[in-house]
Design a protein around this motif. Sequence first.
Motif, mmCIF file in Angstrom:
data_model
loop_
_atom_site.group_PDB
_atom_site.id
_atom_site.type_symbol
_atom_site.label_atom_id
_atom_site.label_comp_id
_atom_site.label_asym_id
_atom_site.label_seq_id
_atom_site.Cartn_x
_atom_site.Cartn_y
_atom_site.Cartn_z
ATOM 1 N N LEU A 19 -2.424 0.434 -4.630
ATOM 2 C CA LEU A 19 -2.353 -1.061 -4.808
ATOM 3 C C LEU A 19 -1.649 -1.884 -4.973
ATOM 4 O O LEU A 19 -1.808 -2.074 -6.409
ATOM 5 N N LEU B 167 -8.714 2.963 1.907
ATOM 6 C CA LEU B 167 -7.977 1.604 1.312
ATOM 7 C C LEU B 167 -8.725 0.122 0.719
ATOM 8 O O LEU B 167 -8.735 0.017 -0.216
ATOM 9 N N ARG C 279 -11.947 1.513 -0.702
ATOM 10 C CA ARG C 279 -12.325 1.815 -1.882
ATOM 11 C C ARG C 279 -13.940 2.436 -1.663
ATOM 12 O O ARG C 279 -14.934 2.667 -2.008
ATOM 13 N N ILE D 127 -5.153 2.476 -6.580
ATOM 14 C CA ILE D 127 -6.468 1.969 -6.627
ATOM 15 C C ILE D 127 -8.007 2.203 -6.944
ATOM 16 O O ILE D 127 -8.806 0.994 -7.210
ATOM 17 N N PHE E 167 -10.899 -6.464 -6.647
ATOM 18 C CA PHE E 167 -10.620 -6.217 -6.109
ATOM 19 C C PHE E 167 -10.986 -6.794 -4.838
ATOM 20 O O PHE E 167 -10.949 -6.997 -3.032
ATOM 21 N N VAL F 281 0.759 -1.497 -0.520
ATOM 22 C CA VAL F 281 0.104 -0.207 -0.119
ATOM 23 C C VAL F 281 1.405 1.222 -0.360
ATOM 24 O O VAL F 281 1.998 1.103 0.045
#
Length: 636
Positions: free
Chosen positions: A422, A409, A411, A427, A435, A363
């Motif tokens: 990510l 983180l 979304r 992202i 995801f 991250v």
Amino acid sequence: MSERGVGEGLADLGPARAGELLRLLRTTTPVLTSGLTLTALLALVAGAGRIVTPLTVQYALDHGLLHPHPGTADVVLRAVGIGAAGTVLAALASWWLNRRIFRRTETALAQLRADGVARIHEIQFERFGRLPSADLVSRLTSDLDAVTTFVQNGGVLLLVNAAQMVIAALLITAYSWQLALPALAAATLLLVVMRRIQAVVGRRFTVVRERVSAMQSVIGEAVTGIGVVRSTGTERRSRAAMDAAVEETAAAQRHTLVPLHTNTALGEVAISFITAFIVVAGVRWSTDHARWEPALHLSAGELVAMLLLVTFFVRPLQQLVQMLGEVQNAVAGWRRAMEVLATPSGVVAGPAARELPPGPIAVDLHDVSVAYGDNPPALRDLTIGIDPGEHVAVVGETGSGKSTFARLLTRQLAARQGRVLLGGVPIGQVSDLSFQRRVAIVPQDPFLFDASIADNILAGVRGDARALDEIVDSLGLRAWIETLADGLDTRVGVRGARLSAGERQLVALARTALVDPDLLVLDEATSGVDPATDVRVQHALGALTVGRTTVSIAHRMVTAEHADRILVFDHGQVVQNGPHGELVARPGRYAELHTVWVGHTLAGGPVPSPRDESAPRGCDERRGPTSTVRNDRSTP
């Protein structure tokens, strides 16, 4: 009272965009818009079949009854036969039309509901958070029920009557355009006025639908929160809120009555004028035709037919006036449902979507700021790096931005500025499928469906009994499951109400473990856990975090103590960053928070460790040794 009827966060489909709505209708519900030619033809046949009666009466009078001759009986029988055949044909066409429209409408509305639910699941989290759930439910239930009610109670009749009115107007004109001209002028003026009133009624019925939605929301909260209402003695306040919502709905309903009554009154005046004019003028010109032009003369049969045709023209017009409210109520409900489909999808898919790389996910945040709407930023200028497989704890006071960081983180929120990566992928470009399979969050209060524990664990995942048993055993939940009367088949109730907060967390952790994510976000997952269940939850967490990148929003410092690294948030910024041993040893925000927590812990008893201390630090049971090197790209 506002007459603007668009829900916050949904697409604004105003009058100027009616064409867009119709195009969307053709795309989403082709069953409703296909075959319109046949539908119109059936309506014309049904309307024309009724009009046959005046024509047969005229023929029987002018060619038989008023001028008897040897073939009078045959003339009358022939006229009656034609009239009967027309009536039967009209009945068959009307039956076919009813069946066709009912089936197509119900099919289209069912498809619209299904597509609406699918689109709700696709709405961006940030936008979805601004939409009352009761409003979305109302749009796909009671609003569409208004369409069904209209179609069943008068929609088909309105279509047939419209065809009948047009045919009657043409025949009246053919009999005597001099008599038809004033009547048609009055009808045209009425329709123009009705069109203006229709716009007002439409806006006000949209407000009515919104008030009904808000009322359902208030009543729903009062019902679901009945335990809180009774335990806190706030029945009077709850009833006052419901009374206010009911009164607002009633006021919106009453607000529609003025234009509706005005429309009805004008309709009665115009219809009375049309009827009186044709009857009086027609009879006058027919009985005293010597004083008028010969072209105005009507035979007795034509006069009777003309008077009957006036009825066939006026009656549909009168019903159209009376049905204005039902039409606009249905249109308002249909428009509100279509607004759901017109809301942009937040799904990331297609050629531009990217897959996350395999393995634990790194991250990286670069100068990221996040805000809720127009409010000041909840996170400001964050530059953070988290290594693959690293367990990072996020601590801070309430309102410091911890949960906002978790939503970022996962979304549920989008960065207003900066970049969130990510595994090196932006992202916003990660495909939804990737995801969903690779990133998971366990919230403070997980949602459980009204089903069994097994069904909740397997929700959304292709799993079998063997996989379920493996997850239960790997998380150490077998002993707890065996204490339940029905084991994994135990029903949890609505939103898991039959389980304690800790037990709901256990089910959520098992569900997440079955997904097997590579980035796990724990949003204060143990904040509401009772002491009796805490040991099981901590053990399950310890097993779940092994071998994957983990971000724990820490409500209790015991989680921070056993994390690889700690991010200390304060007023939306990271003010400290490092391992527990370093941060607690030097003055700062973390040392203050830890000191306060230790004091409460000593006063209340020991806190269990989040994982078995017999396991060596940095050992990944699934993927081997993990790096304990701290990310030097992080904020100091």
